[in-house]
Enzyme design. Structure first.
Site, short mmCIF file in Angstrom:
data_model
loop_
_atom_site.label_atom_id
_atom_site.label_comp_id
_atom_site.label_asym_id
_atom_site.label_seq_id
_atom_site.Cartn_x
_atom_site.Cartn_y
_atom_site.Cartn_z
N ILE A 178 -1.69 2.28 1.93
CA ILE A 178 -2.20 0.91 1.71
C ILE A 178 -1.79 0.18 2.83
CG2 ILE A 178 -0.56 -0.06 0.29
CD1 ILE A 178 -2.94 -1.52 -1.20
N TYR A 223 -5.25 6.52 -2.47
CA TYR A 223 -4.34 6.05 -1.60
C TYR A 223 -3.04 5.63 -2.44
CZ TYR A 223 -5.12 1.33 -3.67
OH TYR A 223 -5.08 0.21 -4.36
N CYS A 224 -2.02 5.51 -1.93
CA CYS A 224 -0.74 5.06 -2.35
C CYS A 224 0.11 4.11 -1.48
CB CYS A 224 0.15 6.53 -2.37
SG CYS A 224 0.80 7.60 -1.18
N ALA A 225 1.42 4.18 -1.23
CA ALA A 225 1.88 3.26 -0.35
C ALA A 225 2.10 3.97 1.19
CB ALA A 225 3.24 3.00 -0.95
#
Length: 114
Positions: A104, A75-77
């Site tokens: 996220i 995952y990332c932003a």
């Protein structure tokens, strides 16, 4: 359009949403890979996540390779960096990869901070 084409091209990873991530995290053997930068990670991350920024992932492949046979949640932003990471991992022999769609922000659990 690149992001959309990655979602539908049989890319070697599964895209999941925030509701589905809860089920994935029940697997005690899952590796959680946060590909955001260290500052983003410090501000809040999924518990037990390993932080390897997307711009370091290629150079740290040998470190990540320890988890080649494990399920990996990436995952990332927002989901764009994690798509790149999931695609990279798939091309390098990882088989069970989950990409958190919308990053996220779609995760509904408690975040850890360091």
């Amino acid at each position: 359009m690149e992001g959309l084409s990655n979602l539908f091209r049989g890319n070697g990873y599964t895209t999941i949403n925030g509701a589905q991530v809860k089920n994935i995290l029940n697997d005690s053997n899952i590796v959680i890979l946060d590909v955001r930068n260290p500052g983003e990670y410090r501000n809040g991350h999924i518990p037990k996540a390993i932080n390897i920024p997307i711009n370091e992932i290629q150079g740290r492949l040998s470190e990540i390779s320890l988890y080649r046979n494990s399920a990996i949640l990436v995952y990332c932003a927002s989901g764009s960096r994690s798509i790149k990471a999931a695609d990279f991992l798939s091309r390098n022999g990882f088989k069970k990869i989950y990409n958190l769609s919308r990053g996220i922000s779609s995760y509904k659990g408690t975040l850890s901070k360091m």
